[in-house]
Design an enzyme around this catalytic site. Structure first.
Site, PDB file in Angstrom:
ATOM      1  N   GLY A  15       0.811  -1.209   0.000  1.00 14.48           N
ATOM      2  CA  GLY A  15       0.000   0.000   0.000  1.00 14.48           C
ATOM      3  C   GLY A  15       0.839   1.250   0.000  1.00 14.48           C
ATOM      4  O   GLY A  15       0.339   2.341  -0.287  1.00 14.48           O
ATOM      5  N   ALA A  36      -2.170   9.377  -5.834  1.00 17.54           N
ATOM      6  CA  ALA A  36      -2.354   7.928  -5.899  1.00 17.54           C
ATOM      7  C   ALA A  36      -3.108   7.510  -7.151  1.00 17.54           C
ATOM      8  O   ALA A  36      -2.769   6.502  -7.786  1.00 17.54           O
ATOM      9  CB  ALA A  36      -3.089   7.439  -4.650  1.00 17.54           C
ATOM     10  N   HIS A  62     -31.926  17.004  -7.385  1.00 18.06           N
ATOM     11  CA  HIS A  62     -32.203  18.085  -6.445  1.00 18.06           C
ATOM     12  C   HIS A  62     -32.814  17.510  -5.178  1.00 18.06           C
ATOM     13  O   HIS A  62     -33.701  16.656  -5.243  1.00 18.06           O
ATOM     14  CB  HIS A  62     -33.181  19.085  -7.055  1.00 18.06           C
TER      15      HIS A  62
END
Length: 464
Positions: free
Chosen positions: A39, A316, A442
């Site tokens: 990671g 990233a 909306h």
């Protein structure tokens, strides 16, 4: 362990693990080498833990406003130990997920360091052994590390962004050196948590790559939280006493002293290319970053580089795409990376998101530029999210001759989720008329996109 591979990836961050997975999917026998945790910076000490900290700070800030709408709460202070445990739980879950994805794809993973011995050979050192590995192709994704400036890190009083993420208690005061993305995110976080924050920046303004009309809204919000800014200011030295660190700063030729309990150096990141012994290859670098073409290929045609170590946007999501592009080209598919429509998000409060050119960049490149701005103060969902208050603007820049959308920037709470909308439209090379014709739900924040597009086409509904 097998010592001859079709593809070896050095680095298991977003660029590296994406490249390894795609290479394996394309049928290439692939090895990934990661010296720390899978990671990389992003999942372990970057994107994920910092955004978890952002959520922590935002939650604390929102408590201050709940009483205004009838919610009575009792605030008993911050529990940093619980925060750290919760943060690490999220990080562990995501890094474990990366490991599972690599295993599923058939990628072999080694935990160790790597350095080049020759053009096609690297030395890998693990906790238990040292071995040489050969490969037909290499993808370098070794990333970056926090940059030191004149004053060095000590891990206690003068710290990096990595150090900050493990704090078990907050300082009373903090000086941040650097008003880029990292510096501004931490200025936002700590000012919300009650820390007295000062920001020192050598440039004349913050976030120099972003539209300054949008950035000014963020600066205004941070100043309301008593953040002090020192622009055109260069740190010359630092002295430590028992209780604080004092920076000696040259601001526009004037000497300024800034004292705080801790100092965070957030003035950029340094390439890790110097750890790889690239001198044993023909790979060329520029200011420490590896030079690549649009195929993510170095001047050594069998070696590719992706992510932060290749320069460009240190994001990233850029690294993901670059990793995939490199793997595709290694497999014989001719693919190019195009960063023209790369979205950029800053996770401050309020948030900033942009894609394409700023107004200044557009005016430098185009003859007929139209600039249109709509306020979030008239957006129903923004008012609801802000418990009756809404700050921020959306700004769009258009080539008036052809209706091409040149750039879009927005500042406000929760606006980072909106940028993919405009990015998609721009990537498809749709016009401002096309964007104005898209129906948005909306009440939603996304309505501001339609409104600013309508304004640009001369047909605004909710903007005067």
């Amino acid at each position: 362990m097998e010592t001859n591979w079709q593809t070896v990836v050095i680095g298991g961050g977003p660029g590296g693990y994406a490249a390894a997975i795609r290479a394996a999917q394309l049928g290439l026998k692939t090895l990934l080498i990661e010296k720390a945790q899978l990671g990389g910076t992003c999942l372990n000490v970057g994107c994920i833990p910092t955004k978890f900290m952002v959520e922590f700070a935002n939650s604390k800030q929102k408590l201050n406003h709940l009483a205004n709408i009838g919610v009575d709460v009792t605030y008993n202070g911050l529990n940093m130990d619980k925060f750290q445990k919760s943060k690490q739980k999220v990080v562990k879950k995501l890094t474990g997920g990366v490991n599972a994805l690599l295993t599923h794809a058939g990628v072999e993973v080694i935990n160790g360091t790597a350095e080049f011995v020759s053009e096609h050979k690297i030395k890998v050192v693990t906790e238990t052994e040292s071995l040489e590995v050969e490969a037909s192709r290499f993808i370098i994704a070794a990333g970056t590390r926090p940059a030191e400036i004149i004053i060095p890190f000590d891990g206690d009083r003068i710290v990096s962004s990595t150090d900050v993420l493990s704090w078990s208690e907050l300082p009373k005061s903090l000086t941040i050196v650097g008003a880029g993305v990292i510096g501004m995110e931490f200025a936002s976080i700590f000012s919300q948590l009650g820390v007295e924050v000062s920001v020192v920046e050598v440039a004349p303004h913050a976030l120099i790559n972003e539209d300054q009309d949008v950035v000014n809204h963020l600066i205004k919000a941070l100043k309301k939280r008593k953040v002090k800014f020192y622009f055109n200011a260069k740190v010359e030295s630092a002295s430590k006493s028992e209780n604080d660190v004092t920076l000696s700063v040259d601001q526009d030729g004037n000497q300024v002293s800034i004292s705080s309990e801790k100092v965070l150096l957030a003035a950029g990141r340094t390439s890790n290319a110097d750890t790889l012994k690239l001198e044993n290859t023909s790979v060329e670098t520029d200011k420490g970053f590896i030079k690549v073409n649009q195929q993510m290929q170095t001047n050594a045609e069998h070696i590719y580089a992706v992510g932060d170590i290749a320069g460009g946007w240190q994001l990233a999501h850029v690294a993901y795409e670059e990793g995939v592009v490199a793997a595709e080209n290694i497999a014989g598919n001719k693919v190019e990376f195009n960063d023209k429509y790369t979205p950029r998000s800053v996770f401050t409060s309020p948030e900033i998101s942009s894609v394409g050119l700023t107004e200044q960049q557009a005016r430098e490149r185009y003859d007929q530029v139209g600039v249109y701005t709509a306020s979030l103060q008239g957006n129903g969902k923004a008012l609801i999210n802000g418990l009756g208050k809404a700050e921020g603007i959306a700004k769009i820049t258009v080539d008036e001759k052809y209706g091409e959308i040149l750039g879009f920037s927005i500042v406000g709470e929760h606006v980072n989720e909106l940028i993919a909308d405009v990015t998609s439209v721009m990537s498809l090379e749709s016009t401002i008329e096309d964007l104005a014709s898209i129906i948005h739900p909306h009440p939603s924040l996304s309505e501001i996109i339609k409104e600013v597009a309508l304004l640009a086409t001369g047909k605004p509904l909710h903007t005067m």
